[in-house]
Design a protein around this motif. Structure first.
Motif, short mmCIF file in Angstrom:
data_model
loop_
_atom_site.label_atom_id
_atom_site.label_comp_id
_atom_site.label_asym_id
_atom_site.label_seq_id
_atom_site.Cartn_x
_atom_site.Cartn_y
_atom_site.Cartn_z
N GLN A 138 0.83 -1.21 0.00
CA GLN A 138 0.00 0.00 0.00
C GLN A 138 0.86 1.26 0.00
O GLN A 138 0.46 2.29 -0.55
CB GLN A 138 -0.93 -0.01 1.22
CG GLN A 138 -1.98 1.10 1.20
CD GLN A 138 -2.94 0.96 0.04
OE1 GLN A 138 -3.40 -0.13 -0.27
NE2 GLN A 138 -3.25 2.09 -0.62
N ILE A 158 1.43 2.04 -3.52
CA ILE A 158 0.19 2.50 -4.14
C ILE A 158 -0.07 3.96 -3.78
O ILE A 158 -0.43 4.78 -4.64
CB ILE A 158 -0.99 1.60 -3.72
CG1 ILE A 158 -0.81 0.19 -4.31
CG2 ILE A 158 -2.32 2.19 -4.15
CD1 ILE A 158 -1.79 -0.84 -3.77
N VAL A 216 -0.77 2.12 -10.66
CA VAL A 216 -1.49 1.63 -9.48
C VAL A 216 -2.09 0.24 -9.71
O VAL A 216 -1.96 -0.65 -8.84
CB VAL A 216 -2.57 2.64 -9.04
CG1 VAL A 216 -3.52 2.03 -8.01
CG2 VAL A 216 -1.91 3.88 -8.46
N GLU A 238 -1.73 -3.06 -7.40
CA GLU A 238 -2.89 -3.72 -6.81
C GLU A 238 -2.98 -5.18 -7.23
O GLU A 238 -3.51 -6.01 -6.49
CB GLU A 238 -4.15 -2.96 -7.19
CG GLU A 238 -4.24 -1.59 -6.50
CD GLU A 238 -5.49 -0.83 -6.86
OE1 GLU A 238 -6.01 -1.05 -7.98
OE2 GLU A 238 -5.94 -0.01 -6.03
#
Length: 257
Positions: free
Chosen positions: A60, A63, A96, A100
């Motif tokens: 994360q 991200i 992104v 993910e």
């Protein structure tokens, strides 16, 4: 991580993509080398902790940084984020989905259906190849060819790593492993054939983004035909054969197999 450090990381950890990056036009190399260096970091992030929550927090972090760049924020001084921002600017936010796609790795759960593996490969290898190809001028007309090549190459890479993935509990559930691997190899070959059929829609400039490693088709064929045990390490490719394939790419622009 300067561009030179990114390139060295790529050379030692992903020699095929390093060679492809060097076959690209000089003006395109900074985008490729930073993208591929990011891909290495994203692949590593979920494996740096056995705790799924901590692994996802590491992922994360990347991200959040990519999204911030997409909003125009200058990243903090960082070995990779700084050259990535220099090369991609706010377009880094397009990475992104690539990050993910790695969230499944945080749980370290095996796949129990070949279709799940294809979805995973499309989210990871597929996202990566589309980003690279778009940076090298591939447009919407080339989308299908890039998608099929990404799936074929991604499945080949995943099957090549399957022995290690099994050890990490990230491969296939044991009951289906051999049969599912053969099915995936056949699917990969069909995808590579479809990509080759659509090759005229891909500009030559984008060839380094699509080029398959040497012996990709031979490896997939041996798995599909039951001649190669997918749970045993795949035969290694000699440096000479790898260099020969990259030389052909540079001279002819041929990326399909």
């Amino acid at each position: 991580m300067s561009l030179e450090t990114c390139a060295e990381s790529l050379r030692t950890q992903d020699p095929h993509r390093f060679g492809c990056m060097m076959a690209a036009a000089p003006a395109d190399r900074s985008k490729l080398v930073t993208l591929y260096a990011l891909n290495l970091e994203l692949a590593r992030a979920p494996l740096q902790s056995a705790d799924p929550l901590l692994a996802e927090m590491r992922l994360q972090w990347w991200i959040d940084r990519l999204r911030a760049m997409g909003q125009g924020d200058q990243p903090p001084s960082h070995d990779l984020l700084s050259p990535l921002h220099d090369a991609w600017g706010d377009k880094a936010e397009a990475m992104v989905p690539l990050a993910e796609g790695r969230k499944r790795d945080c749980d370290r759960q095996p796949f129990d259906d070949p279709a799940q593996v294809e979805d995973y490969v499309n989210a990871t290898a597929g996202s990566l190849m589309h980003l690279a190809a778009s940076a090298l001028g591939a447009d919407a007309d080339a989308y299908a060819a890039v998608s099929r090549q990404a799936l074929g190459m991604g499945l080949a890479s995943w099957l090549g790593a399957l022995p290690q993935l099994q050890a990490w509990n990230m491969g296939l559930v044991p009951q289906i492993a051999p049969a599912a691997a053969r099915e995936l190899a056949r699917s990969a070959l069909l995808s590579l054939d479809a990509a080759a059929d659509a090759r005229r829609l891909v500009p030559r400039r984008a060839a380094p983004a699509l080029a398959a490693p040497a012996a990709t088709r031979a490896f997939l064929t041996s798995v599909a035909d039951g001649l190669q045990d997918p749970l045993e390490p795949a035969p290694t490719i000699s440096p000479f054969r790898r260099r020969a394939a990259l030389a052909r790419l540079a001279l002819t622009g041929r990326w399909w197999v």
